[in-house]
Design an enzyme around this catalytic site. Structure first.
Site, PDB file in Angstrom:
ATOM      1  N   THR A 169      -0.857   4.744  -4.728  1.00  0.00           N
ATOM      2  CA  THR A 169       0.362   4.591  -5.259  1.00  0.00           C
ATOM      3  C   THR A 169       0.543   5.425  -6.603  1.00  0.00           C
ATOM      4  O   THR A 169       1.477   6.150  -6.916  1.00  0.00           O
ATOM      5  CB  THR A 169       0.850   3.097  -5.414  1.00  0.00           C
ATOM      6  N   ASP A 226      -8.857  -0.730   1.765  1.00  0.00           N
ATOM      7  CA  ASP A 226      -8.809  -0.073   0.522  1.00  0.00           C
ATOM      8  C   ASP A 226      -9.946  -0.275  -0.376  1.00  0.00           C
ATOM      9  O   ASP A 226     -10.554   0.502  -0.647  1.00  0.00           O
ATOM     10  CB  ASP A 226      -7.553  -0.214  -0.495  1.00  0.00           C
ATOM     11  N   ASP A 273       0.897  -0.934  -0.108  1.00  0.00           N
ATOM     12  CA  ASP A 273      -0.076   0.084  -0.002  1.00  0.00           C
ATOM     13  C   ASP A 273       0.912   1.193  -0.183  1.00  0.00           C
ATOM     14  O   ASP A 273       1.643   1.449   0.968  1.00  0.00           O
ATOM     15  CB  ASP A 273      -0.946  -0.213   1.379  1.00  0.00           C
TER      16      ASP A 273
END
Lengths: 527, 535
Positions: free
Chosen positions: A95, A387, A61
């Site tokens: 990211t 997420d 992550d």
């Protein structure tokens, strides 16, 4: 005559080219650091903390990686910050946002080297970002009306998000889990009401979503282990020594007998309190604070299940689930709303005993029990699931959906390229550069999967020249594939946030032409 | 050095421990000071104008600030040099007084110092230079008044105000949506302005920010936003036609300030005390309920029991609201701040059309919006932005825009921007110089040259040929006898600042010239710098 010293000792100042170079290099270094974690075949990082115990985290992550780094470069800090905001706001794409900002700066560096003013680059980037956003807006699909299709969309999004994580092996299972959990929230984005309990042991596949609610607590000794048709009072009150709150009150006695009397009165008070609570006609009492042995015994005597020290979140969730209110005074039993559930029982997961509330009235909260081989694995699984839950809850509110697998980037790149051709002046170079930066994301995905990225991107670009193409990178087969058929989807909100924050951050760093670092504050050496 | 001799020829010491002091005297001191001042101005020079660059500042604690605002840059720069500190003060006073033009004032002072250096080399006495500057600044000041333009606006025609705010915002990172931000700033100022007295209390405008979202989501709320949530998770999240009790007393048992003790020595006492306590909570809530409040906003905390009672009686409450916010809420809702429960009366309650709790993002962030207030004389600007630094910079930029709008309401004169006012002043000062006999004439001419520094920096930052552009514009101003030709920073194709809609406030410009001249005069008068060399 030169000034010898304008700043304090140790303060440094970097100007013009050097400042720009320092920030470019810092930002790109950060982007390169997380670059390899992008995409379904992205790799993980091991983070070892410098604190006591040198605890280890294994993660994929972006936000978690960046959060744990100690960074000195100010430009890099900007990137860490956008990744953090992305995490707070939409939960996923942490990211991507850093990689895109890094690529934008990499392209900008080339332009600056060929003597284009940063302000020109910025205005080009702005135009490009606007064009890219509009291109995405044109292509979004909104299935809010069609519940079945919408559900399918959600599952696809969850699977896409999870596919880059440790859960990818069982992504169907977890995608379903996450979608079920989010649908129970009924549009609220408060993920607090989804409880995730981690229990080592078993395999990831054994993880499950519980319709009811699981409280990680034990039932008091000698109290019933199973209650049907439970009436629950959720409370936040002191059940240890109910001290007098009036300021300055204290007990002053002159003989042992008096002490005993007062002790008796105290006991009486507690007994009364317990009696009042029992008078609500309950058979389960959950308190946020501790319950001492004496009241616990009283509860046990009257056959009431008492659970102590359920933490604050637990209480809130329980209140949400059972529909009761959190009470702190007990004088009017008729007007306090009690919670209800069909069955309370003690269950075993692995080696631990937990309390399970099933058949609850209001299904707004739920519990996901994660099982896995090691704590590290569970931590990472929790982050991945988090997420997915974030993305889903955002998608429920903003139901616009895009295809995934590098498709949105190529759509944007195409639109931006067209804009570049129409734009006169130096700005068109910057716009072109923007499109190259966008294409870098599918390139990175392909590279990470060990594919021939140059070949794939060229093919993808050609595919996208056709009208209504839905081509993207199929990492599994290593070819250009049809994303609509493969069922790879992403949320529009996430993509938009990635695009806008990355452009904003790149713009911010580009505008800097001087870095002044103050002398670090003197601290005592705590090493 | 610092040695004097008495009438018998014995030396005595004036400065203690003089070996450890560094001391600069005379021309050296002046030159050192000037070069320090110039160094500060040089840092800010590149931030000037719509194409100005930003500075990245890292604080002693490692926090990063990215800004374009002169006052902020200097404040955080942590300078050590005394003269540099004077420049910091200069920019700060411009910030306090006007709010905008903090970069320009420092660049101006730097240019004046540079010119003074040349004159010093020619042997002109610093005081004469200072006097010449003083005269010149008066000429420029009056000239600005002559060329200024009155701007008519009222509550309905806000366009002129918006245009001026846009000029301010165009040099900041937020210039992407300068139009909407300028409108927000102007509307906010007009909402709280007292047009009769021509006064604006900027304290009534609350600027609140939250990361996430995008700049375009920034909005103006006619009401108050408080970064708090309801004290009990199950209280209603939305209240219509709220009657608000604003309290500064905690929902807790009283704590008298004098020391006291309540001794418990019998069972009866213990029980009475207990009942007293219960009654106390009950009374507090009942008093709020009795006056008809439907929302309680409290500066202090609640006891768990009180919290539940509030919830139980269906009286939503917000706790731990800060003092400033409490005042704003009181102003906005027309309520009174009540320090004691006994003093609650229905008249003292504030009124608001809608109070709601709103959640943001994926974290547990919630905020309370108080809208449709009885008295809308308090507004909130709620900023959204991609990251913390953007948010902070937006706050600073909006502050500048708010100040500009306020200045315009105070004094509706404007001058044209883009360096046109400076060029026009420079021409006027140059022309006036010849009328002064004596050495001051040189200083006045130098002042005129220094005024050119701002348009020069603007042109340079915009990537134009500075000298060429400046001389062309100057010639145009003299030939056409106008005062609105400036530097075309955005490459629009015209020098006419009226067409480009670039305006600045008259008082801002005047203040810049006055403040810069004053500081330069002060620096010029210093002829001895004594500092201990190691500390």
């Amino acid at each position: 005559m030169a000034v010898d010293k304008l700043f304090k000792d140790e303060a440094t100042e970097e100007k013009g080219e050097r400042a720009r170079m320092a920030s470019f290099i810092g930002a790109m270094a950060i982007a390169d650091l997380v670059k390899t974690t992008l995409g379904p075949k992205g790799m993980d990082k091991i983070l070892q903390s410098t604190g006591r115990g040198h605890s280890v985290t294994v993660t994929n992550d972006g936000a978690t990686i960046l959060k744990s780094l100690h960074i000195d470069n100010p430009a890099a800090k900007v990137l860490v910050d956008i990744s953090k905001v992305q995490d707070d706001e939409v939960g996923d794409g942490t990211t991507s946002v850093v990689v895109l900002a890094g690529e934008l700066l990499r392209e900008a560096e080339k332009l600056v080297n060929s003597k284009i003013h940063p302000m020109t680059i910025i205005s080009g980037y702005r135009m490009a970002a606007e064009a890219a956003r509009n291109a995405l807006l044109e292509k979004v699909v909104d299935n809010k009306q069609d519940a079945e299709k919408f559900n399918a969309d959600l599952i696809k999004i969850a699977m896409t998000t999870l596919s880059s994580k440790i859960l990818s092996q069982d992504k169907e299972h977890f995608a379903k889990l996450a979608v079920d959990a989010v649908m129970r929230l009924k549009g609220s984005t408060n993920l607090e009401s989804i409880q995730i309990i981690k229990k080592p042991g078993g395999s990831l596949k054994d993880s499950f979503l519980d319709e009811g609610f699981i409280l990680d607590k034990k039932i008091g000794v000698g109290q019933p282990k199973r209650i049907e048709n439970a009436k629950i009072l959720v409370a936040n009150t002191a059940m240890d020594t109910d001290k007098v709150k009036i300021y300055g009150a204290r007990v002053r006695v002159d003989s042992m007998a008096k002490v005993a009397e007062i002790e008796g009165a105290e006991k009486e008070k507690m007994r009364e309190k317990v009696q009042k609570i029992i008078n609500h006609g309950i058979n389960c009492f959950v308190n946020r604070q501790l319950i001492y042995n004496f009241p616990e015994e009283l509860f046990a005597d009257s056959g009431v299940l008492a659970i102590e020290h359920a933490d604050f979140d637990g209480i809130e969730r329980l209140a949400l689930v059972t529909g009761g209110e959190i009470a702190s005074t007990f004088d009017n039993p008729e007007s306090v709303k009690l919670g209800h559930c069909k069955l309370i029982e003690e269950i075993m997961i692995g080696e631990d005993k937990l309390i399970h509330f099933s058949g609850v009235q209001m299904g707004q909260a739920c519990t996901i029990v994660l099982r896995g081989a090691s704590p590290h694995m569970l931590d990472e699984a929790e982050r991945s699931l988090h997420d997915a839950l974030c993305v889903l809850s955002q998608t429920v509110n903003d139901s616009r959906v895009l295809l995934g697998g590098g498709w949105p980037e190529m759509v944007m790149a195409k639109a931006v390229d067209e804009l570049a051709r129409r734009t006169p002046g130096k700005r068109s170079h910057a716009i072109e550069a923007f499109s190259r930066a966008l294409a870098a994301i599918p390139t990175t995905i392909a590279d990470n999967a060990g594919l021939d990225s140059a070949e794939l991107i060229a093919q993808l670009r050609a595919e996208h020249q056709k009208e209504e193409s839905s081509a993207g990178i199929d990492v599994i087969s290593g070819l250009v594939g049809n994303m609509a058929e493969l069922g790879i989807s992403e949320s529009f909100k996430v993509k938009q946030a990635v695009l806008l924050s990355a452009t904003e951050a790149a713009e911010m760093i580009l505008r800097v032409d001087e870095i002044i670092t103050c002398a670090p504050r003197q601290r005592e050496d705590r090493m | 050095m610092a040695l004097a001799f008495d009438e018998f020829g014995r030396p005595f010491i004036i400065l203690k421990e003089q070996e450890q002091m560094t001391r600069l005297r005379g021309l050296d001191a002046q030159k050192a000071n000037i070069s320090a001042g110039k160094a500060v101005a040089r840092i800010l020079r590149t931030s000037l104008g719509p194409k100005g660059m930003d500075k990245m500042l890292q604080s002693p604690d490692g926090d990063v600030t990215i800004t374009n605002d002169g006052a902020t840059i200097l404040e955080q720069m942590d300078v050590d040099n005394q003269i540099a500190k004077l420049m910091v003060e200069l920019s700060r006073s411009q910030d306090y007084e006007i709010g905008d033009g903090t970069t320009g004032v420092v660049v101006m002072a730097g240019a004046l110092l540079e010119q003074a250096e040349k004159l010093l080399e020619r042997g002109i006495h610093p005081i004469r230079i200072a006097e010449g500057y003083e005269m010149a600044s008066r000429i420029a000041f009056e000239h600005l008044e002559n060329v200024a333009h009155k701007y008519e606006f009222d509550a309905t025609n806000i366009e002129p105000l918006v245009q001026t705010c846009m000029t301010t915002l165009s040099s900041k990172i937020v210039n992407r949506c300068k139009r909407s931000l300028a409108e927000i700033a102007v509307k906010a100022v007009l909402a709280v302005a007292d047009l009769e007295r021509k006064d604006v209390n900027l304290d009534l405008i609350k600027v609140e920010g939250k990361v996430g979202g995008k700049l375009e989501d920034t909005e103006l709320i006619y009401g108050i936003v408080v970064d708090k949530d309801m004290s009990h998770p199950q209280m209603p999240k939305q209240i219509e036609d709220a009657k608000i009790a604003i309290l500064t007393c905690p929902f807790e048992p009283p704590k008298p300030k004098t020391k006291h003790k309540v001794d418990i020595d019998t069972v009866e006492k213990f029980q009475t005390l207990r009942q007293q306590e219960q009654k106390y909570f009950d009374d507090m809530v009942q008093q709020c309920k009795d006056v008809g409040a439907t929302l309680v906003i409290c500066q202090w905390g609640f006891d768990d029991e009180a919290n539940h009672l509030l919830m139980h009686r269906n009286l939503p409450a917000v706790r731990w609201v800060g003092g400033v916010e409490l005042e704003l809420i009181a102003i906005a809702t027309g309520g009174r701040i009540v320090p004691r429960f006994q003093e609650l009366t229905p008249e003292k309650l504030g009124k608001a059309g809608l109070v709601r709790e709103k959640a943001f993002g994926t974290t547990k962030d919630r905020m309370i919006y108080i809208e449709h207030c009885a008295n809308s004389k308090a507004v909130t600007i709620f900023i959204r932005g991609g990251n913390k630094m953007i948010l902070e910079e937006t706050k600073r930029s909006l502050h500048d825009a708010l100040c500009v709008a306020r200045n315009l309401i105070r004094n509706n004169s404007i001058v044209y921007g883009g360096g046109s006012a400076e060029i026009s002043c420079s021409i006027a000062v140059e022309a006036a110089a010849d009328k002064y006999p004596g050495v001051e004439q040189y200083a006045i001419r130098a002042f005129a040259d220094a005024l050119d520094a701002i348009p020069m920096a603007l042109a340079e930052n915009s990537g134009l040929q500075p000298i060429e552009t400046l001389s062309a514009v100057k010639a145009q101003q003299i030939k056409e006898n106008n005062h609105y030709c400036g530097i075309d920073c955005n490459d629009i194709g015209t020098n006419d600042m009226r067409e480009q809609d670039v305006f600045e406030t008259l008082i801002g410009k005047q203040q810049q010239i006055m403040l810069a001249t004053q500081v330069v005069k002060m620096i010029l008068k210093i002829d001895d710098v004594i500092s201990s060399s190691d500390y």
